[in-house]
Write a protein that holds these residues in place. Structure first.
Motif, short mmCIF file in Angstrom:
data_model
loop_
_atom_site.label_atom_id
_atom_site.label_comp_id
_atom_site.label_asym_id
_atom_site.label_seq_id
_atom_site.Cartn_x
_atom_site.Cartn_y
_atom_site.Cartn_z
N TYR A 222 3.96 -0.31 3.76
CA TYR A 222 3.19 0.75 3.93
C TYR A 222 4.10 1.75 3.36
CZ TYR A 222 0.89 5.13 5.13
OH TYR A 222 0.66 6.34 5.11
N LYS B 156 0.22 4.02 9.63
CA LYS B 156 -1.00 2.96 9.25
C LYS B 156 0.20 1.92 9.67
CE LYS B 156 -3.39 5.25 5.74
NZ LYS B 156 -3.83 4.96 4.33
N PRO C 246 -1.53 -1.70 7.86
CA PRO C 246 -2.70 -2.10 7.59
C PRO C 246 -2.26 -4.43 7.42
CG PRO C 246 -0.68 -1.46 6.24
CD PRO C 246 -0.93 -1.51 7.03
N ILE D 271 0.72 -1.32 0.04
CA ILE D 271 0.22 0.09 0.08
C ILE D 271 0.45 1.52 -0.24
CG2 ILE D 271 -1.62 1.09 1.25
CD1 ILE D 271 -2.73 -0.52 2.54
N SER D 272 0.73 2.32 -0.85
CA SER D 272 1.55 3.03 -1.32
C SER D 272 0.65 5.00 -1.14
CB SER D 272 2.64 3.24 -2.51
OG SER D 272 3.34 4.20 -2.02
N ASP D 273 0.60 5.25 -0.74
CA ASP D 273 0.75 7.37 -0.60
C ASP D 273 1.08 8.18 -1.72
OD1 ASP D 273 -0.61 6.07 1.41
OD2 ASP D 273 0.04 7.73 3.16
N THR E 104 3.91 -5.47 9.28
CA THR E 104 3.78 -4.38 8.61
C THR E 104 5.50 -3.57 8.93
OG1 THR E 104 1.99 -3.89 8.89
CG2 THR E 104 2.83 -1.65 8.13
N THR F 104 -4.81 -6.85 0.20
CA THR F 104 -4.78 -6.03 2.28
C THR F 104 -4.83 -7.44 2.98
OG1 THR F 104 -7.00 -5.18 2.16
CG2 THR F 104 -5.40 -3.84 1.89
N ARG G 235 7.22 0.12 7.21
CA ARG G 235 6.34 1.09 6.64
C ARG G 235 7.76 1.91 6.70
NH1 ARG G 235 5.28 5.99 10.09
NH2 ARG G 235 6.37 5.86 11.43
#
Length: 343
Positions: free
Chosen positions: A193, A199, A201, A170-172, A205, A186, A207
């Motif tokens: 992430y 987050k 998720p 998951i990436s912003d 995870t 997910t 991060r």
């Protein structure tokens, strides 16, 4: 990448000269043992003393010698895979290029491959993900300017990759060339992430935080380094922005000889960019305007406009003033690429 190329023998001296004359992908300085040196190299008498002096000054140390010599000379200075420079060994005949330490985060594996290409040698890569041609979270983070917040989670992801387990992602930030080991589902035990939120998720995870903050700084004349640092850190802390995310700083060209500002940037290895008043006035955005600042500098705001102009992104921390220093921060847009290399 700045590298120190260290040789002990006459063959090693010739090899180091050939490497630095040919390789355009790094900035190298040569260090040759005093009995086998030339006018283009620094000389040394004691390898241990040399390594102690330069260990933290270069991104990579490239030894032309036996592995054992490199290991023993660097061992007293090793701290962490997240901070140690890349350590590479080339044999005296130039047949093998061996990344010993910091293969992923420090870029030793990628640098070894590039050096091997130049010398016509064999890069001896031993890290499991690389030998199997698999995704490496460490390499991905280093190549894309991402901060690893949990090395144990990074290790768990690497192990899961080798075990054939699907890794969630998951990436912003936008991204290209996602590898087959990763998926956007997910419902995974382990996952990555990328972003600045807290987050988590996945049960496990990793991060990764983007290192993409550009500081805009203004200051009164003769403001010292310590005052500037206090103002910067206080402003970032108040805005909830980690100092580790900063990649560079910017200001008006009138400050090009400001010793305190130059000293602050040198202390943290930040490139300082300068813009004319006209260039800053061309920056797009809604900025805090000051008639007084404009009367002195020719532009209504230095710090906010500098941050936006340099980053090409959006302002995420407006002007904050303290002790004669103004600080702003902008976020540079990032597109991740899984095929990007450290070099």
């Amino acid at each position: 990448m700045r590298a120190a190329v260290i040789s002990l023998t006459e063959n090693g001296r010739k090899l180091s000269a050939r490497l630095t004359e040919t390789a355009a992908f790094f900035e190298a300085e040569r260090f040759c043992f005093h009995s086998h040196c030339d006018k283009n190299s620094h000389t040394f008498d004691d390898l241990g003393d040399l390594v102690a002096d330069i260990f933290q000054k270069y991104d990579a140390l490239v030894f032309v010698c036996a592995c054992g010599i490199a290991v023993r000379s660097t061992a007293p200075h090793l701290n962490s895979k997240t901070t140690d420079p890349a350590i590479i060994v080339i044999d005296d005949c130039g047949k093998f290029v061996i990344p010993l330490l910091s293969g992923h985060i420090g870029g030793a594996n990628a640098l070894a491959e590039r050096i091997a290409e130049v010398l016509g040698a064999q890069a001896a890569i031993t890290t499991a993900t690389d030998t199997g041609g698999r995704f490496s979270p460490d390499s991905f983070a280093a190549a894309n300017g991402l901060i690893i917040t949990d090395m144990s989670a990074a290790k768990a992801i690497a192990c899961a990759v080798l075990d054939g387990e699907k890794i969630g992602f998951i990436s912003d930030c936008g991204y290209d060339n996602i590898p087959p080991e990763l998926c956007t589902d997910t419902d995974c035990r382990t996952g990555i992430y990328v972003g600045c939120n807290d987050k988590m998720p996945f049960p496990v995870t990793l991060r990764l935080v983007p290192k993409n903050i550009v500081l805009g700084i203004g200051c009164k004349r003769a403001t010292n380094c310590e005052t500037i640092e206090r103002a910067v850190r206080s402003a970032l802390d108040s805005a909830g922005i980690a100092f580790e995310r900063v990649i560079c700083a910017a200001t008006i060209d009138l400050k090009s000889n400001e010793a305190g500002l130059l000293g602050f940037c040198e202390k943290y290895g930040l490139k300082l960019h300068f813009f004319t008043a006209q260039m800053l006035m061309e920056a797009d955005g809604d900025f805090t305007s000051s008639d007084f600042v404009k009367s002195i500098t020719g532009v209504d705001n230095v710090c906010e406009r500098s941050a936006v102009k340099c980053s090409g992104g959006r302002l995420i921390m407006r002007k904050t003033a303290a002790g004669g220093v103004t600080v702003a921060a902008a976020e540079k847009l990032m597109t991740l690429d899984f095929e990007r290399k450290v070099l």
